[in-house]
Design a protein around this motif. Structure first.
Motif, PDB file in Angstrom:
ATOM      1  N   GLN A 379       0.831  -1.203   0.000  1.00  0.00           N
ATOM      2  CA  GLN A 379       0.000   0.000   0.000  1.00  0.00           C
ATOM      3  C   GLN A 379       0.866   1.253   0.000  1.00  0.00           C
ATOM      4  N   ARG A 380       1.953   1.204   0.738  1.00  0.00           N
ATOM      5  CA  ARG A 380       2.868   2.339   0.785  1.00  0.00           C
ATOM      6  C   ARG A 380       3.463   2.623  -0.602  1.00  0.00           C
ATOM      7  N   ILE A 381       3.861   1.576  -1.293  1.00  0.00           N
ATOM      8  CA  ILE A 381       4.404   1.740  -2.644  1.00  0.00           C
ATOM      9  C   ILE A 381       3.351   2.323  -3.580  1.00  0.00           C
ATOM     10  N   GLY A 382       2.124   1.816  -3.497  1.00  0.00           N
ATOM     11  CA  GLY A 382       1.056   2.271  -4.375  1.00  0.00           C
ATOM     12  C   GLY A 382       0.702   3.734  -4.180  1.00  0.00           C
ATOM     13  N   ILE A 383       0.685   4.199  -2.951  1.00  0.00           N
ATOM     14  CA  ILE A 383       0.380   5.615  -2.683  1.00  0.00           C
ATOM     15  C   ILE A 383       1.424   6.512  -3.332  1.00  0.00           C
ATOM     16  N   GLY A 384       2.688   6.141  -3.219  1.00  0.00           N
ATOM     17  CA  GLY A 384       3.752   6.931  -3.839  1.00  0.00           C
ATOM     18  C   GLY A 384       3.646   6.956  -5.352  1.00  0.00           C
ATOM     19  N   MET A 385       3.278   5.832  -5.952  1.00  0.00           N
ATOM     20  CA  MET A 385       3.101   5.787  -7.400  1.00  0.00           C
ATOM     21  C   MET A 385       1.988   6.738  -7.839  1.00  0.00           C
ATOM     22  N   PHE A 386       0.908   6.779  -7.081  1.00  0.00           N
ATOM     23  CA  PHE A 386      -0.211   7.685  -7.394  1.00  0.00           C
ATOM     24  C   PHE A 386       0.242   9.148  -7.331  1.00  0.00           C
ATOM     25  N   LEU A 387       0.990   9.492  -6.300  1.00  0.00           N
ATOM     26  CA  LEU A 387       1.464  10.877  -6.163  1.00  0.00           C
ATOM     27  C   LEU A 387       2.412  11.270  -7.292  1.00  0.00           C
ATOM     28  N   SER A 388       3.194  10.316  -7.789  1.00  0.00           N
ATOM     29  CA  SER A 388       4.107  10.630  -8.901  1.00  0.00           C
ATOM     30  C   SER A 388       3.325  10.934 -10.179  1.00  0.00           C
ATOM     31  N   VAL A 389       2.192  10.266 -10.378  1.00  0.00           N
ATOM     32  CA  VAL A 389       1.340  10.568 -11.536  1.00  0.00           C
ATOM     33  C   VAL A 389       0.809  11.990 -11.436  1.00  0.00           C
ATOM     34  N   ILE A 390       0.330  12.384 -10.246  1.00  0.00           N
ATOM     35  CA  ILE A 390      -0.179  13.752 -10.036  1.00  0.00           C
ATOM     36  C   ILE A 390       0.928  14.771 -10.289  1.00  0.00           C
ATOM     37  N   ALA A 391       2.168  14.457  -9.861  1.00  0.00           N
ATOM     38  CA  ALA A 391       3.292  15.372 -10.068  1.00  0.00           C
ATOM     39  C   ALA A 391       3.536  15.616 -11.553  1.00  0.00           C
ATOM     40  N   MET A 392       3.426  14.573 -12.381  1.00  0.00           N
ATOM     41  CA  MET A 392       3.651  14.742 -13.812  1.00  0.00           C
ATOM     42  C   MET A 392       2.516  15.513 -14.476  1.00  0.00           C
ATOM     43  N   VAL A 393       1.305  15.347 -13.992  1.00  0.00           N
ATOM     44  CA  VAL A 393       0.181  16.133 -14.517  1.00  0.00           C
ATOM     45  C   VAL A 393       0.417  17.618 -14.249  1.00  0.00           C
ATOM     46  N   ILE A 394       0.833  17.937 -13.025  1.00  0.00           N
ATOM     47  CA  ILE A 394       1.125  19.333 -12.676  1.00  0.00           C
ATOM     48  C   ILE A 394       2.290  19.863 -13.509  1.00  0.00           C
ATOM     49  N   ALA A 395       3.335  19.044 -13.704  1.00  0.00           N
ATOM     50  CA  ALA A 395       4.480  19.464 -14.521  1.00  0.00           C
ATOM     51  C   ALA A 395       4.043  19.795 -15.948  1.00  0.00           C
ATOM     52  N   ALA A 396       3.135  18.999 -16.503  1.00  0.00           N
ATOM     53  CA  ALA A 396       2.653  19.255 -17.866  1.00  0.00           C
ATOM     54  C   ALA A 396       1.874  20.568 -17.935  1.00  0.00           C
ATOM     55  N   LEU A 397       1.040  20.836 -16.923  1.00  0.00           N
ATOM     56  CA  LEU A 397       0.254  22.066 -16.911  1.00  0.00           C
ATOM     57  C   LEU A 397       1.145  23.300 -16.770  1.00  0.00           C
ATOM     58  N   ILE A 398       2.160  23.212 -15.909  1.00  0.00           N
ATOM     59  CA  ILE A 398       3.075  24.343 -15.708  1.00  0.00           C
ATOM     60  C   ILE A 398       3.877  24.612 -16.986  1.00  0.00           C
ATOM     61  N   GLU A 399       4.350  23.552 -17.636  1.00  0.00           N
ATOM     62  CA  GLU A 399       5.124  23.723 -18.865  1.00  0.00           C
ATOM     63  C   GLU A 399       4.253  24.314 -19.972  1.00  0.00           C
ATOM     64  N   ARG A 400       2.998  23.895 -20.016  1.00  0.00           N
ATOM     65  CA  ARG A 400       2.090  24.459 -21.022  1.00  0.00           C
ATOM     66  C   ARG A 400       1.903  25.964 -20.801  1.00  0.00           C
ATOM     67  N   LYS A 401       1.787  26.372 -19.542  1.00  0.00           N
ATOM     68  CA  LYS A 401       1.649  27.793 -19.218  1.00  0.00           C
ATOM     69  C   LYS A 401       2.908  28.557 -19.616  1.00  0.00           C
ATOM     70  N   ARG A 402       4.078  27.970 -19.378  1.00  0.00           N
ATOM     71  CA  ARG A 402       5.331  28.626 -19.746  1.00  0.00           C
ATOM     72  C   ARG A 402       5.419  28.839 -21.259  1.00  0.00           C
ATOM     73  N   LEU A 403       4.989  27.855 -22.024  1.00  0.00           N
ATOM     74  CA  LEU A 403       5.012  27.970 -23.478  1.00  0.00           C
ATOM     75  C   LEU A 403       4.043  29.052 -23.971  1.00  0.00           C
TER      76      LEU A 403
END
Length: 534
Positions: A379-403
């Motif tokens: 369960q601990r591993i799975g929670i971290g994997m979920f948070l990493s997906v959210i981090a990449m979604v945020i990274a994509a949105l921020i990069e889109r704003k920069r462009l």
């Protein structure tokens, strides 16, 4: 108070080794965190070439422990492996330092400098390949729990002590990483690369001296071969095991199949102490190569599902850093934040939130799960994997704003290498990756260490590091393929254009988020399948 109470469960040798591991991380991160900048600004590589070089080097570095750890477990002792590897590690750091100094004196001799750079980096890889897994396994041995079975009861006090050790080990690693990323990136960008590489080398020498000073405290086990078999026989055993697993239904059950059935019933999921009795009775004796191979093979599904997490793990040192170079980095009128220094946000979030994991998160979850550890390792591993997906979604949105801002600048005919968009907008993605590390990385260490016999603990740690090694190679492969299909065939300027205002890193981040979400879904289904069998 809570921190002191927690550390009370760890003895002096463990604390010393945690400090030494932090010093090693300072040295490694002092080189690796800003290496992409060195390759692009000094060695004049393109963005995609520099990213592939860093990913390939990190991948090679993380894969080597699988080979060295096997030798350490089967033929050598951990103490000697640590010392021999440390010497090679230091030699690589000093060669790297001399390369940077010679380049500053004679920048025209590019071929010679590139060759020396490659030799130095791979000497560091060879040294770290034996150093890290052996040091961590040696540290875990100081707990005195070597009689523990491969699959430990989650409510067992010895399991809690082991979990505590891995948490504080990672805490020490993050402290060293924080100093390496924040201090060394500034020194390298402002005072020069020669000094920036020399300090990590000196720190590594100091860590070896500290390790030797702790000799009188260490508990050193007498290590033996696995059933007296050679390494070649073990490789043949792995091949035979794979063949047997494929054709299992067509073969009669023999003694080795009995071991396989035991593993199918108990490994990864069984938490019944009675079910485990007798399984590890010979843990301090010889282990047959076939049995050892089958124990490792049963960990492969989880290993494969973690690869996309490892790919995301490579982004801060590569494209996140290049992303930051194209943003406003000023504090005041004269000071500019080194882009690589933002990686320290990952380690700062870990250092701040790691104690809260024990004091706040676990007590709260314990009420819901009725489990003394709060949540299981899976369960601990799975929670971290979920948070990493959210981090990449945020990274994509921020990069889109920069462009979008960069395109507005083009309309107003404003030419600048960076856009008026603060680098601090990258902090959410860094912090979320730091939180995901608290869950997944610590969980991975405990999982791969616990699910192998005592005689294979160094190999267990090597399996954990190899996830990031293969993840690095996979990241380099993805970059090559995407660059080929988006650049070589004339699609715009490619996702990884050297002009950051023309690159489409946002699309790459969306791709990683989707791929990681699929891995997470597969991981959840697999865990439920295991649970249904118990």
């Amino acid at each position: 108070m809570a921190g002191r109470q927690r550390l009370a469960g760890i003895n002096k040798p463990c604390i010393l080794l945690i400090v030494i591991s932090g010093m090693e991380r300072f040295a490694f991160k002092g080189v690796a965190s800003n290496l992409v900048t060195y390759l692009t600004d000094v060695m004049k590589m393109s963005n995609s070439s520099a990213a592939k070089t860093v990913n390939s080097w990190v991948g090679f570095t993380s894969m080597l422990p699988l080979i060295v750890a096997t030798l350490a477990d089967f033929y050598l002792d951990k103490y000697s492996t640590i010392l021999a590897s440390a010497v090679l590690y230091v030699a690589g750091l000093f060669v790297l330092t001399s390369t940077a100094i010679r380049w500053s004196w004679n920048p025209m001799n590019k071929i010679s400098s590139a060759s020396s750079l490659s030799w130095s980096l791979y000497m560091i890889s060879l040294g770290q390949g034996g150093y890290n897994p052996s040091l961590q396994a040696f540290g875990a041995e100081q707990l005195g729990d070597d009689d523990e079975l491969p699959c430990t009861n989650d409510n067992d006090p010895s399991s809690n002590k082991k979990s505590l050790f891995f948490q504080w080990w990672y805490f020490g690693v993050c402290c060293g990483s924080l100093l390496g990323v924040s201090i060394m990136s500034y020194i390298q960008d402002t005072l020069g690369w020669g000094l920036g590489f020399a300090i990590p080398a000196i720190a590594m020498v100091a860590s070896i001296a500290m390790f030797l000073c702790g000799n009188r405290f260490y508990t050193r086990k007498q290590e033996r071969n696995i059933d007296g078999k050679s390494f070649e026989e073990i490789v043949q055993a792995v091949k035979a095991t794979v063949s047997k697993m494929i054709n299992r239904r067509n073969k009669p059950i023999n003694d080795y199949n009995v071991v396989e059935l035991e593993l199918q019933e108990n490994a990864l999921c069984s938490r019944d102490p009675e079910a485990l009795q007798g399984f590890g009775e010979d843990s301090d004796e010889s282990i047959h190569p076939i049995r050892a191979a089958k124990m490792v093979l049963h960990l492969l599904p989880v290993w494969v599902m973690l690869l996309m997490f490892a790919v995301i793990f490579q982004q801060p040192a590569t494209f996140f850093t290049k992303q930051g170079m194209a943003m406003r980095r000023n504090i005041g009128t004269s000071f500019k934040i080194p882009p690589a220094a933002l990686q320290s946000a990952i380690t700062v979030s870990i250092i701040i939130l790691m104690p809260l994991y024990d004091t706040c998160f676990i007590p709260l979850v314990r009420v819901l799960t009725k489990n003394k550890k709060g949540i299981t390792v899976m369960q601990r591993i799975g929670i971290g994997m979920f948070l990493s997906v959210i981090a990449m979604v945020i990274a994509a949105l921020i990069e889109r704003k920069r462009l979008e801002i960069s395109k507005e600048m083009v309309l107003f005919e404003s030419k600048s290498e960076s856009v008026p968009f603060s680098i601090f907008w990258l902090l959410p993605q860094y912090i979320l990756l730091g939180i995901s590390d608290i869950f997944t990385v610590v969980g991975m260490q405990e999982f791969f260490y616990s699910e192998v016999p005592v005689r294979m603990r160094t190999t267990g740690i090597a399996l954990y590091t190899s996830v990031f090694g293969v993840g690095s190679f996979l990241s380099a492969l993805l970059i090559s393929l995407i660059d080929y299909f988006t650049s070589s065939r004339g699609l715009e300027n490619g996702w990884f254009s050297d002009d950051m205002n023309e690159a489409r890193l946002d699309k790459y981040y969306w791709f990683l988020a989707l791929s990681s979400a699929i891995s997470l879904l597969t991981f959840v289904i697999y865990c439920r399948f295991l649970k249904s069998r118990t």
